[in-house]
Design a protein around this motif. Structure first.
Motif, mmCIF file in Angstrom:
data_model
loop_
_atom_site.group_PDB
_atom_site.id
_atom_site.type_symbol
_atom_site.label_atom_id
_atom_site.label_comp_id
_atom_site.label_asym_id
_atom_site.label_seq_id
_atom_site.Cartn_x
_atom_site.Cartn_y
_atom_site.Cartn_z
ATOM 1 N N ALA A 143 26.115 -18.297 52.119
ATOM 2 C CA ALA A 143 25.971 -18.017 50.818
ATOM 3 C C ALA A 143 25.112 -18.966 50.241
ATOM 4 O O ALA A 143 24.380 -18.437 49.166
ATOM 5 N N GLY A 144 24.972 -20.278 50.563
ATOM 6 C CA GLY A 144 23.980 -21.230 50.048
ATOM 7 C C GLY A 144 22.754 -20.770 50.502
ATOM 8 O O GLY A 144 21.713 -20.855 49.625
ATOM 9 N N GLY A 145 22.394 -20.278 51.757
ATOM 10 C CA GLY A 145 21.087 -19.722 52.377
ATOM 11 C C GLY A 145 20.598 -18.809 51.518
ATOM 12 O O GLY A 145 19.387 -18.464 51.809
ATOM 13 N N MET A 146 21.558 -18.045 50.900
ATOM 14 C CA MET A 146 20.924 -17.043 49.801
ATOM 15 C C MET A 146 20.862 -17.038 48.539
ATOM 16 O O MET A 146 19.968 -16.908 47.596
ATOM 17 N N ALA A 147 21.890 -18.108 47.801
ATOM 18 C CA ALA A 147 21.809 -18.702 46.632
ATOM 19 C C ALA A 147 20.469 -19.240 46.315
ATOM 20 O O ALA A 147 19.987 -19.351 45.365
ATOM 21 N N GLY A 148 20.410 -20.470 47.221
ATOM 22 C CA GLY A 148 19.118 -21.367 46.966
ATOM 23 C C GLY A 148 17.883 -20.467 46.988
ATOM 24 O O GLY A 148 16.994 -20.750 46.002
ATOM 25 N N PRO A 149 17.373 -19.794 47.549
ATOM 26 C CA PRO A 149 16.126 -19.012 47.447
ATOM 27 C C PRO A 149 15.894 -18.284 46.470
ATOM 28 O O PRO A 149 15.034 -18.346 45.829
ATOM 29 N N VAL A 150 17.250 -17.660 45.912
ATOM 30 C CA VAL A 150 17.167 -16.808 44.684
ATOM 31 C C VAL A 150 16.691 -17.574 43.460
ATOM 32 O O VAL A 150 15.852 -17.415 42.609
ATOM 33 N N LEU A 151 17.363 -19.004 43.459
ATOM 34 C CA LEU A 151 17.573 -19.821 42.375
ATOM 35 C C LEU A 151 16.018 -20.482 42.226
ATOM 36 O O LEU A 151 15.503 -20.464 41.262
ATOM 37 N N VAL A 152 15.336 -20.821 43.358
ATOM 38 C CA VAL A 152 14.131 -21.150 43.483
ATOM 39 C C VAL A 152 13.117 -20.306 42.970
ATOM 40 O O VAL A 152 12.151 -20.572 42.266
ATOM 41 N N TYR A 153 13.259 -19.134 43.725
ATOM 42 C CA TYR A 153 12.179 -18.043 43.435
ATOM 43 C C TYR A 153 12.304 -17.756 41.716
ATOM 44 O O TYR A 153 11.107 -17.838 41.340
ATOM 45 N N LEU A 154 13.359 -17.233 41.246
ATOM 46 C CA LEU A 154 13.497 -17.012 39.929
ATOM 47 C C LEU A 154 13.028 -18.201 38.896
ATOM 48 O O LEU A 154 12.693 -18.171 37.924
ATOM 49 N N GLY A 155 13.560 -19.373 39.519
ATOM 50 C CA GLY A 155 13.282 -20.524 38.531
ATOM 51 C C GLY A 155 12.010 -20.927 38.443
ATOM 52 O O GLY A 155 11.341 -21.408 37.423
ATOM 53 N N ILE A 156 11.201 -20.938 39.574
ATOM 54 C CA ILE A 156 9.838 -21.285 39.624
ATOM 55 C C ILE A 156 9.037 -20.072 38.722
ATOM 56 O O ILE A 156 8.163 -20.315 37.883
ATOM 57 N N ALA A 157 9.375 -18.940 38.979
ATOM 58 C CA ALA A 157 8.801 -17.777 38.349
ATOM 59 C C ALA A 157 8.732 -17.957 36.935
ATOM 60 O O ALA A 157 7.872 -17.658 35.909
ATOM 61 N N ALA A 158 10.359 -18.453 36.412
ATOM 62 C CA ALA A 158 10.452 -18.429 34.849
ATOM 63 C C ALA A 158 9.490 -19.433 34.456
ATOM 64 O O ALA A 158 9.031 -19.550 33.124
ATOM 65 N N VAL A 159 9.412 -20.627 35.091
ATOM 66 C CA VAL A 159 8.381 -21.990 34.580
ATOM 67 C C VAL A 159 7.058 -21.342 34.571
ATOM 68 O O VAL A 159 6.298 -21.702 33.682
#
Length: 420
Positions: A108-124
């Protein structure tokens, strides 16, 4: 104990070969490559890419790309579904019981982490970039079982408990990936009533050719009815059900590559699982395992062509999606696996396998960051062909750098390799 080299050679080397040929071909002669990939096999066909004709009617074109990705890759996902199914429902299944709890949390963490990094950096990067790439959030959630398992054995040694932990995580990751593909990436307008065809075909195959003969054989040690069905009909009832189920998925607007999944549980199977890559699996003669064995060579060829028609990315196709996919994998995966795995092992008290340390979770996270096969597949369904899709594919291809990261992490964490 495990036939890892056989698996890698059977299911991965041809895939890599196809991908390498595609990379060279598209950078030497891009027009001929794209003409090859989009070669029209049949126009105005009953399956294929849907589009509207001049009169507003749905018109389907069967191309080579569609044949590989949407039709033949269904065989690959059926094999993945078979392993997940056995891991969940059979006696000694690797995803059953407390032993699977911490790996499932880490997944679950190995899926949530990439999503947060992907969308977080995209938002920046800004709203324009975010809108262009946000649909690809699932690309860095994938883990390539074969390559990750191979790297894991090299880093930890075949006898290290972290290798089995990694394997459980990768299987669970595949299961979650199948759900994500089905729910979040429909292939067209949803017409879920067509799923009734898939459900009916699978139910009929199970009741008529599996459950009913077994019920009729109660008290009969010779099992005459089940033997007759198996010897006379073999796999054909399930092949027909698979075709109907695949067509139901296509017409329902779900990705048809997942169309065989409902049929897998209907096929007679062994009463216990020996584990993914286990030698014993090659000696099982239940119908489900025999069908998997029969699909081995066809799936090898399919994976070669999958690499050939999907990995053709020009070397200058680097953009925001490349960075996001790459960072989602090499940063998000290790962080997510480590954090969620630690929470499960320590605060929740679920523990780790004997001989495994918390720091090993970070190394496992680095190993599981090799996305490749499934990441490439998700990239093709997340974006329309073009610059963004090519950039995302490049990020998936670059995820092989996670192997080098894994070796470094293993050294830093002072992993002690354990032979089988």
């Amino acid at each position: 104990m495990y036939r890892v080299w056989g698996f890698v050679s059977e299911y991965s080397l041809l895939l890599i070969s196809g991908a390498l040929i595609a990379l060279v071909w598209v950078n030497v002669a891009p027009h001929s490559y794209h003409d090859f990939v989009e070669f029209v096999i049949a126009d105005d066909f009953f399956i294929g890419h849907p589009h509207l004709d001049a009169e507003g009617h749905v018109h389907r074109t069967l191309t080579l790309h569609y044949l590989i990705n949407d039709v033949l890759m269904a065989l690959f996902f059926a094999i993945a579904a078979k392993e997940v199914w056995e891991a969940v429902v059979l006696q000694n299944g690797s995803l059953r019981g407390k032993k699977a709890a911490t790996p499932l949390f880490a997944t679950a963490g190995g899926m949530a982490g990439p999503v947060l990094v992907y969308l977080g950096i995209a938002a920046v990067m800004g709203s324009e970039t975010f809108d262009a790439v946000s649909r690809g959030w699932a690309i860095p959630t994938a883990t390539d079982i074969a390559f990750s398992y191979l790297v894991g054995r090299i880093v930890f040694g075949a006898g290290h408990p972290a290798v089995r932990f990694l394997l459980l995580l990768a299987i669970a990751d595949d299961a979650a990936g199948l759900i994500i593909l089905a729910v979040f990436y429909p292939s067209g307008e949803l017409a879920l009533e067509w799923l009734l065809l898939s459900i009916a075909a699978s139910a009929a195959a199970y009741i008529l050719f599996n459950e009913l003969p077994r019920r009729m054989d109660r008290g009969d040690q010779l099992r005459l009815h089940s033997t007759w069905v198996r010897q006379r009909l073999g796999f054909w009832p399930y092949a027909v059900a698979g075709c109907l189920s695949w067509y139901g998925f296509m017409r329902a607007g779900l990705h048809p590559a997942l169309g065989l999944l409902p049929v897998v549980p209907a096929i007679p199977h062994a009463d216990r699982a020996f584990g993914f890559f286990a030698d014993a699996e090659s000696h099982l003669h239940d119908l489900l395992n025999e069908m998997e064995h029969a699909l081995k060579y066809p799936v090898e060829v399919v994976l070669f062509f999958f690499g050939l028609v999907n990995a053709g990315v020009e070397l200058n196709a680097i953009g925001p999606a490349t960075l996001l996919v790459f960072l989602g994998l090499v940063i998000g995966k290790p962080l997510g696996v480590t954090l969620f795995g630690w929470i499960a092992a320590r605060p929740l008290g679920l523990g780790l396998p004997e001989g495994m340390r918390v720091v090993d979770l970070t190394v496992i996270g680095c190993v599981s960051a090799i996305g490749f096969t499934v990441s490439l597949f998700i990239a093709t369904v997340a974006f329309e062909p073009g610059l963004v899709q090519d950039a995302a594919k490049m990020g998936a291809l670059l995820s092989f750098a996670a192997a080098l990261l894994s070796f470094v992490a293993g050294r830093v964490a002072r992993v002690k390799r354990r032979p089988a």
